[in-house]
Design a protein around this motif. Structure first.
Motif, short mmCIF file in Angstrom:
data_model
loop_
_atom_site.label_atom_id
_atom_site.label_comp_id
_atom_site.label_asym_id
_atom_site.label_seq_id
_atom_site.Cartn_x
_atom_site.Cartn_y
_atom_site.Cartn_z
N SER A 73 0.82 -1.21 0.00
CA SER A 73 0.00 0.00 0.00
C SER A 73 0.86 1.27 0.00
O SER A 73 0.47 2.27 -0.59
N ALA A 74 2.01 1.22 0.64
CA ALA A 74 2.88 2.39 0.67
C ALA A 74 3.36 2.76 -0.73
O ALA A 74 3.62 3.93 -1.02
N GLN A 75 3.50 1.76 -1.59
CA GLN A 75 3.95 1.98 -2.96
C GLN A 75 2.78 2.01 -3.95
O GLN A 75 2.99 2.15 -5.16
N SER A 76 1.56 1.84 -3.44
CA SER A 76 0.36 1.78 -4.31
C SER A 76 0.55 0.77 -5.43
O SER A 76 0.18 1.02 -6.58
N THR A 77 1.13 -0.35 -5.08
CA THR A 77 1.44 -1.37 -6.07
C THR A 77 0.92 -2.73 -5.64
O THR A 77 1.12 -3.13 -4.49
N ALA A 78 0.27 -3.41 -6.57
CA ALA A 78 -0.17 -4.77 -6.35
C ALA A 78 0.70 -5.70 -7.18
O ALA A 78 1.25 -5.30 -8.21
N TYR A 79 0.81 -6.92 -6.71
CA TYR A 79 1.68 -7.90 -7.37
C TYR A 79 0.94 -9.21 -7.59
O TYR A 79 0.02 -9.56 -6.84
N LEU A 80 1.37 -9.91 -8.62
CA LEU A 80 0.93 -11.28 -8.82
C LEU A 80 2.19 -12.10 -9.09
O LEU A 80 2.79 -11.98 -10.16
N GLN A 81 2.60 -12.87 -8.09
CA GLN A 81 3.76 -13.74 -8.24
C GLN A 81 3.28 -15.05 -8.85
O GLN A 81 2.39 -15.71 -8.29
N MET A 82 3.86 -15.40 -9.98
CA MET A 82 3.44 -16.59 -10.70
C MET A 82 4.61 -17.56 -10.78
O MET A 82 5.69 -17.20 -11.27
N THR A 83 4.41 -18.76 -10.30
CA THR A 83 5.43 -19.80 -10.37
C THR A 83 4.84 -21.04 -11.05
O THR A 83 3.61 -21.14 -11.22
#
Length: 122
Positions: A73-83
């Motif tokens: 939230s501090a970076q206003s960034t969401a992630y999707l880690q895909m393996t």
């Protein structure tokens, strides 16, 4: 207000990628973040989502145990880690935002990014 995805690319089966979605103008603690994928000729598919602070993440059955959704939230960034990527994961991956909703899969999606292409090939 803007969503910009990045991190897509071409990988071999079994490979990994981490997608990012920068959500300019949003505070991710107060929204639901979703990841979708689109293949030409097929309906857009909900892959994963997470809502607010401490919300229960959702994963579509075919990606459970392989994909992980997260947000900073501090970076206003969401992630999707895909393996453990498979050829059937090949698609345009799109992030979306909507009002905070539990379960997150029921959210109304008000904002969409342009997507980032993921290609898994042998």
């Amino acid at each position: 207000l803007q969503l910009v995805e990045s991190g897509g690319g071409s990988v071999q089966p079994g490979g990994s990628l981490r997608l990012s979605c920068v959500a300019s103008g949003f505070h991710l603690d107060y929204v639901t973040v979703g990841w979708f994928r689109q293949v030409p000729g097929k309906e857009r598919e909900g892959v994963s989502c997470i809502s607010g602070v401490g919300g229960t993440p959702y994963y579509e059955d075919s990606v459970k145990g392989r994909f992980t959704v997260a947000k900073d939230s501090a970076q206003s960034t969401a992630y999707l880690q895909m393996t453990g990527l498979k050829p059937e994961d090949t698609a345009l991956y799109i992030c979306a935002l909507g009002p905070r909703q539990e379960p997150c899969i029921g959210a109304r999606w008000d904002y969409w990014g342009q997507g980032t292409q993921v290609t898994v090939f042998s």
